[in-house]
Design a protein around this motif. Structure first.
Motif, short mmCIF file in Angstrom:
data_model
loop_
_atom_site.label_atom_id
_atom_site.label_comp_id
_atom_site.label_asym_id
_atom_site.label_seq_id
_atom_site.Cartn_x
_atom_site.Cartn_y
_atom_site.Cartn_z
N PRO A 79 69.18 -65.97 86.00
CA PRO A 79 67.98 -66.51 85.92
C PRO A 79 67.38 -66.81 87.20
CG PRO A 79 69.55 -67.86 84.46
CD PRO A 79 70.22 -66.84 85.30
N ARG A 80 66.02 -66.96 87.39
CA ARG A 80 65.21 -67.13 88.71
C ARG A 80 65.64 -68.21 89.54
NH1 ARG A 80 59.03 -65.54 88.21
NH2 ARG A 80 59.27 -63.18 87.97
N ALA A 81 65.73 -69.31 88.80
CA ALA A 81 66.01 -70.78 89.32
C ALA A 81 67.60 -70.88 89.99
CB ALA A 81 65.86 -71.75 88.29
N VAL A 82 68.62 -69.99 89.09
CA VAL A 82 69.84 -69.98 89.69
C VAL A 82 69.77 -69.19 90.91
CG1 VAL A 82 72.04 -69.36 88.98
CG2 VAL A 82 70.71 -70.42 87.34
N ARG A 83 69.15 -68.11 90.82
CA ARG A 83 69.21 -67.01 91.81
C ARG A 83 68.52 -67.88 93.25
NH1 ARG A 83 66.76 -62.49 89.45
NH2 ARG A 83 64.83 -63.30 90.02
#
Length: 147
Positions: A79-83
């Motif tokens: 996921p973008r936020a995790v990345r």
């Protein structure tokens, strides 16, 4: 140039840091320092566990960042936020490594250790730049997203 740094070179630099950590962990385990001159030679179980947990966390963070930067499959599934968060934390760690290396370089007499310290600072700043570039591209808001 940015894609070469972030997709090829930065993962190698991060994995080299993991190898460096592994090398010194093995060296300190196999060749313990002479503790006859030290006052406190006993380490508590809590200190040992905290050291091992911190070391494991650092290795996981570095290997994860190398995977996020170097492997398209991992990058696409994360996921973008995790990345963005993961790469941002690793970038901050790399900047801290560079700052400490430069403090060490400026605090010692000229010699071969200065070359190693400067190389370490440049490598850490390169990895930090790659992490920041990828983290910024992962954020769903900002100037690069068109409405």
């Amino acid at each position: 140039m940015t894609s070469v740094l972030s997709r090829r070179l930065a993962p190698i630099l991060l994995l080299l840091q993991v190898a460096y950590i592994g090398l010194f962990t093995v060296l300190f385990t196999v060749l313990p320092p002479d503790t006859a001159e030290l006052d406190h030679t006993e380490t508590s179980v809590l200190d040992t566990a905290l050291y091992a947990a911190t070391l494991l966390g650092i290795v996981v963070a570095l290997v994860g960042a190398a995977a996020l930067l170097g492997l398209e499959k991992v990058r696409a599934r994360t996921p973008r936020a995790v990345r963005a968060g993961w790469l941002g934390v690793v970038a901050l760690g790399q900047v801290a490594i560079a700052v400490l290396a430069l403090i060490n370089v400026f605090g010692q007499d000229p010699g071969p250790d200065i070359v190693f310290g400067v190389a370490m600072a440049v490598a850490a700043l390169g990895a930090a730049a790659a992490c920041i570039t990828e983290a910024r591209a992962s954020v769903p808001f900002g100037p690069h997203v068109q409405a």
